[in-house]
Design a protein around this motif. Sequence first.
Motif, short mmCIF file in Angstrom:
data_model
loop_
_atom_site.label_atom_id
_atom_site.label_comp_id
_atom_site.label_asym_id
_atom_site.label_seq_id
_atom_site.Cartn_x
_atom_site.Cartn_y
_atom_site.Cartn_z
N SER A 200 0.78 -1.09 0.25
CA SER A 200 0.13 -0.03 -0.20
C SER A 200 0.79 1.38 -0.04
CB SER A 200 -0.97 -0.01 1.21
OG SER A 200 -0.39 0.08 2.51
N VAL A 201 2.08 1.23 0.94
CA VAL A 201 2.83 2.44 0.72
C VAL A 201 3.49 2.85 -0.85
CG1 VAL A 201 5.09 3.35 1.78
CG2 VAL A 201 3.31 1.67 3.02
N TRP A 202 3.71 1.83 -1.57
CA TRP A 202 4.43 2.04 -2.86
C TRP A 202 3.40 2.16 -4.01
CZ3 TRP A 202 9.26 -1.24 -3.94
CH2 TRP A 202 10.36 -1.02 -2.91
N ARG A 203 2.20 1.91 -3.42
CA ARG A 203 1.01 1.84 -4.48
C ARG A 203 0.92 3.20 -5.40
NH1 ARG A 203 -3.53 -0.06 -1.91
NH2 ARG A 203 -2.64 -2.16 -2.53
N PRO A 204 1.12 4.55 -4.74
CA PRO A 204 1.18 5.69 -5.19
C PRO A 204 2.05 5.95 -6.35
CG PRO A 204 0.94 6.22 -2.90
CD PRO A 204 1.10 4.67 -3.11
N HIS A 205 3.31 5.18 -6.12
CA HIS A 205 4.39 5.31 -7.06
C HIS A 205 4.33 4.20 -8.17
CE1 HIS A 205 6.65 7.80 -4.07
NE2 HIS A 205 6.36 6.88 -3.10
N ARG A 206 3.24 3.53 -8.28
CA ARG A 206 3.02 2.55 -9.03
C ARG A 206 4.06 1.40 -9.37
NH1 ARG A 206 -1.27 4.47 -12.23
NH2 ARG A 206 -1.48 6.71 -12.33
N LEU A 207 4.46 1.03 -8.10
CA LEU A 207 5.44 0.08 -7.96
C LEU A 207 5.03 -1.11 -7.03
CD1 LEU A 207 8.82 1.85 -7.58
CD2 LEU A 207 7.98 0.48 -9.49
N ARG A 208 5.10 -2.27 -7.53
CA ARG A 208 4.66 -3.62 -6.33
C ARG A 208 6.01 -4.08 -6.05
NH1 ARG A 208 0.75 -6.82 -5.68
NH2 ARG A 208 0.95 -8.98 -5.13
#
Length: 194
Positions: free
Chosen positions: A46-54
Amino acid sequence: EVIPLTGLRKTIADRMSMSVSTMAQVTLTTEVDVTNLVRLRESLLSVWRPHRLRPVDLDLIIAAVAKTLTAHPRLNAHLVDGEVLLLKDVNIGLAMAVPDGLVVPVLRNVDSLGLLGVAQGMRDLADKTRKGELGVDDMTGAGFTITSLSSYEIDAFTPIIDPPQVAILGLGRVREEPAVHEGEIAVRSMMHLS
């Protein structure tokens, strides 16, 4: 039918032959508990979701290797003319499969990137690799290489050192299995490192 060994496949074969003929090929393998690594990766979703990274396990392992190379500089080195050259920069080669073989693009200054920077840098290199856009600068200057067979059903293997580097890390798959943890048998995420 005889298929000539040319281009990338010939280069790979020549480099691997040089490694085997000029360096001691010793593989040390250990099994490690990566349960906390898996939990950390899951917590970053969830933390990386805004960066479009999984996040993937390799992101965390690359960052940990960079920290380890800073603490143990003799592994971040080149063997040149019988001397060990300790490298100042922590540049990590990442072995990636391509249709004709294997390439090892280099993620530069990994120790200063931060976890998100490592992840983005790795994905940028993977994208350039897929598109066939890697240049010479993208594939030179590594002091250490990581190779992973974790997406295959491989637990441990013998990675081949890319000269003039002095070491390489091979990653096996992550498997849930029973293990002793804090005096009790529990299901843990385990991985072999070679």
